[in-house]
Scaffold this active site. Structure first.
Site: not given
Length: 242
Positions: A123-124, A206, A209, A232
């Site tokens: 995702c990162c 975010c 998270c 990240c």
């Protein structure tokens, strides 16, 4: 002979500059970078956290024309977007929005819903690292708000480095400042900041998270809590310490 960088800089030049400027005020570190590479060669990465709002103020006092960008993951807290807008009004400065190729809907289609829960590294990469890599291709150097005090993975950060991940000069003007110094600067210059910092969020990412930090925890303990993830992928170990 050292590796040649742009503008005839060598990695050895950066290492020496890191020594020479270690104890200088962050504005002087920023000034060194702009003097060596030029204002158009640099960009400041702004997450709208407290370190970065202080850096925005410092940078604009050195050269108001330097680019400032933010990575919009589409998953920021509403307070983050609000402080972006407040800072735009306060500084009368545009912040360049850098976004992922995939929308959240497209990401869910390709990788499944709530990828950040299943594979936060992927995702990162999609929402931060790849957009950053693409954006930095237009520059020779970037300025960040990372500090040695933030986490063990950042403990060897120098004020001036060669970023081998992105192939750029990397300026970290606050590397040796502690939390109190940064907040004193913010208060002294009356800079707007994210109100989440007053709600036990020393590091704001975010919203899916990030959680508040409990007393006694590491300042970045609220990032990716419950996982082994601590970075990240935007910031890696300096070349000279590898």
């Amino acid at each position: 002979m050292g590796q040649n960088l742009k503008n005839d800089l060598l990695i050895e030049d950066l290492q020496q500059a890191a020594i020479d400027f270690k104890d200088e005020h962050p504005t002087e570190i920023i000034r060194w970078g702009i003097d060596r590479l030029g204002a158009s060669a640099f960009t400041l990465a702004c997450s709208f956290g407290y370190e970065d709002v202080a850096l925005v103020d410092m940078l604009l006092k050195v050269d108001p024309d330097v680019d400032i960008f933010y990575l919009d993951t589409d998953l920021h807290f509403s307070e983050t977007y609000e402080i972006r807008d407040r800072l735009h009004e306060y500084f009368q400065k545009e912040f360049t929005r850098v976004s992922p190729v995939l929308s959240l809907k497209q990401q869910a289609t390709e990788h499944g819903e709530k990828l950040w829960e299943k594979s936060p590294d992927i995702c990162c990469r999609i929402r931060k690292v790849e957009p950053l890599r693409n954006y930095l291709q237009g520059f020779e150097g970037w300025i960040t708000g990372i500090r040695r005090e933030q986490s063990p993975t950042r403990a060897n950060t120098e004020v001036i480095e060669y970023d081998q991940t992105f192939g750029l000069v990397k300026i970290n003007p606050l590397a040796f400042w502690d939390t109190k110094q940064v907040w004193n600067y913010i208060y002294e210059h009356q800079i707007p900041y994210n109100p989440l910092h007053d709600q036990n969020y020393p590091s704001i990412g975010c919203f899916p998270c990030t959680r508040p930090v409990r007393p006694g925890e590491d300042p970045r303990a609220g990032r990716w809590a419950g996982t082994q993830k601590i970075e990240c992928g935007l910031h890696n170990t300096p070349l000279e310490s590898k």
